[in-house]
Design a protein around this motif. Sequence first.
Motif, PDB file in Angstrom:
ATOM      1  N   UNK A 154       0.837  -1.204   0.017  1.00 37.89           N
ATOM      2  CA  UNK A 154       0.033  -0.126  -0.111  1.00 37.89           C
ATOM      3  C   UNK A 154       0.865   1.318  -0.020  1.00 37.89           C
ATOM      4  N   UNK A 155       2.138   1.156   0.071  1.00 38.12           N
ATOM      5  CA  UNK A 155       2.996   2.257   0.258  1.00 38.12           C
ATOM      6  C   UNK A 155       4.025   2.450  -1.072  1.00 38.12           C
ATOM      7  N   UNK A 156       3.576   3.239  -2.149  1.00 35.85           N
ATOM      8  CA  UNK A 156       4.527   3.373  -3.180  1.00 35.85           C
ATOM      9  C   UNK A 156       5.888   4.231  -2.915  1.00 35.85           C
ATOM     10  N   UNK A 157       6.679   4.107  -3.687  1.00 28.83           N
ATOM     11  CA  UNK A 157       7.653   5.162  -3.547  1.00 28.83           C
ATOM     12  C   UNK A 157       7.936   5.595  -5.109  1.00 28.83           C
ATOM     13  N   UNK A 158       8.563   6.746  -5.017  1.00 31.76           N
ATOM     14  CA  UNK A 158       8.735   7.627  -6.455  1.00 31.76           C
ATOM     15  C   UNK A 158      10.083   7.260  -6.685  1.00 31.76           C
ATOM     16  N   UNK A 159      10.358   6.430  -7.628  1.00 27.33           N
ATOM     17  CA  UNK A 159      11.700   6.253  -8.459  1.00 27.33           C
ATOM     18  C   UNK A 159      11.945   7.204  -9.697  1.00 27.33           C
TER      19      UNK A 159
END
Length: 378
Positions: free
Chosen positions: A287-292
Motif C-alpha cells: 500500500x506504500x508506493x515510492x517515487x523512483x
Amino acid sequence: MGQREAVLRLDQQWARVRSGSAHTGPGEADRLLAELIGALREPARTDAECAARLGLRLGDLAARRFAAGDRAGALSAIEEALRHAGQAAGHDPEFARWYARSLINQGVWLAWPLSDGDRLPRFPLGAAGESGPSPMERAAGERARDVTRAAVEVWTGLDQHDAVNRRGLAQAKVFLGDRLAELGFAEDAVAWAVDAEAGFRRILLSGPDPEEAEEAEGALDHIGRQLELRLRHLSFDSLAGLRAQGLLPERLLPRAVVAARIQGTPEPEIASRLGLEPEQVVTMLEVTPWLAVWRIEVRGADGLWTVPDQAWHGAGEVRDLSAEEVAAELIHGFMASPHYPGDEGFWRVRVWWHEEGDPAGAKFRLVIGPDAPVGTPS
C-alpha cells in the motif's frame, strides 16, 4: 543610578520600535540602535541586566545586518553579543533564555551556506557526496552544531516546569537536528527531531493558549516533513538502530519498511529488525508506493555524458521493488532500444528515491562499458 534608568528607558524605546508598536524609518531605527548599544557598554561592565540587554541588542544588530546580506557583519556582532549575554546568563533565567536564543541564531547564520533556499541541507550526505561543502563551510557548520548543542544545554538547565523553557528546549532540539543534517549526520538528526517532536506533543497535551498551540502545531508539521526527508538518507542498520532505541515513530514505519526494501533488504530481515510481523511488512509494501526517479546517460566521443532520449530520464511510482530491481528493468529496456551504444560503448544508470540529486545519493548506480568501474547500490 540616573544614567542606568536613562539607558533602560532608551532600551524600552528601542523595544517598541523593534516590535512595530512605534514606527520609525530604517535610518532612524539604525541610529537609535547604535545609540542604545553605545549607552549600554559602560554600565554593562558591572550590571548584569545591562550586560544581558547589551547582548540582546547586539543580537538585534546582527539580525539587521544578516537581513541586509551582511553575513560577516552579522557573525561579528553576534560574537560580541554572546560574550556579554554569556556573562549575564547565570544571573537570571530570562537572561539565560536570551543567551540561548542568541546561540541558536549564531548557529543558523554560521550554517547558512550548508542549506538551500528552502533551508534544507545542501549536502545531506556529508563526506559521501561527490561534491560537498568547502573546508571553511564545513568548519563553520561544525561550529554551528556545537553552539546549537550549547543552546540545548542552556535550555535543559532551566526549570522545565516553566512552559517557556519547555518550548525553548523543544525548539532548540529542532535546530540541532537541522545542524546535524547539514553535516550529513542523518541518524543523529532523526533522533533529535523525534525527541523535539515528543516535546511539542507534550506542550499540546498541556493545554496551551491558542498562540502557543498554533506554534507547536507548526513545529510538528516542520518536524514531520524533515523526518520524512531524512529517512531517505538512512541505511537499514540506522533505521533498525533507531527503532531499537524507540526513536522511530510508528507513523514512519511504512516509510522505513519501504526504505529498507529500496535498499534490497529481504522482507524477513525487515520484519525481524523493525519488530514487525511478516504480514505487516507485506501489507506496508503493497500500500506504500515510492517515487523512483531515473536517468540513463551515454558517454559520447567527447567524453560528455548525455541522456539519449527523454524516455530514459523520468520518474514513476513503484511498489514492492528495490532500486536495483527498478534499474534492472530499465537496463533491459535500454539494451533493447535503438539508443543502446553497443558493447563497446559506455553508459550509466542511476535511480533515486523521490528526487534526483547528488550522484552519491542514488539508491542504485552503475557504469557499464569495456573495463568500466562498476558501481554498486548505495
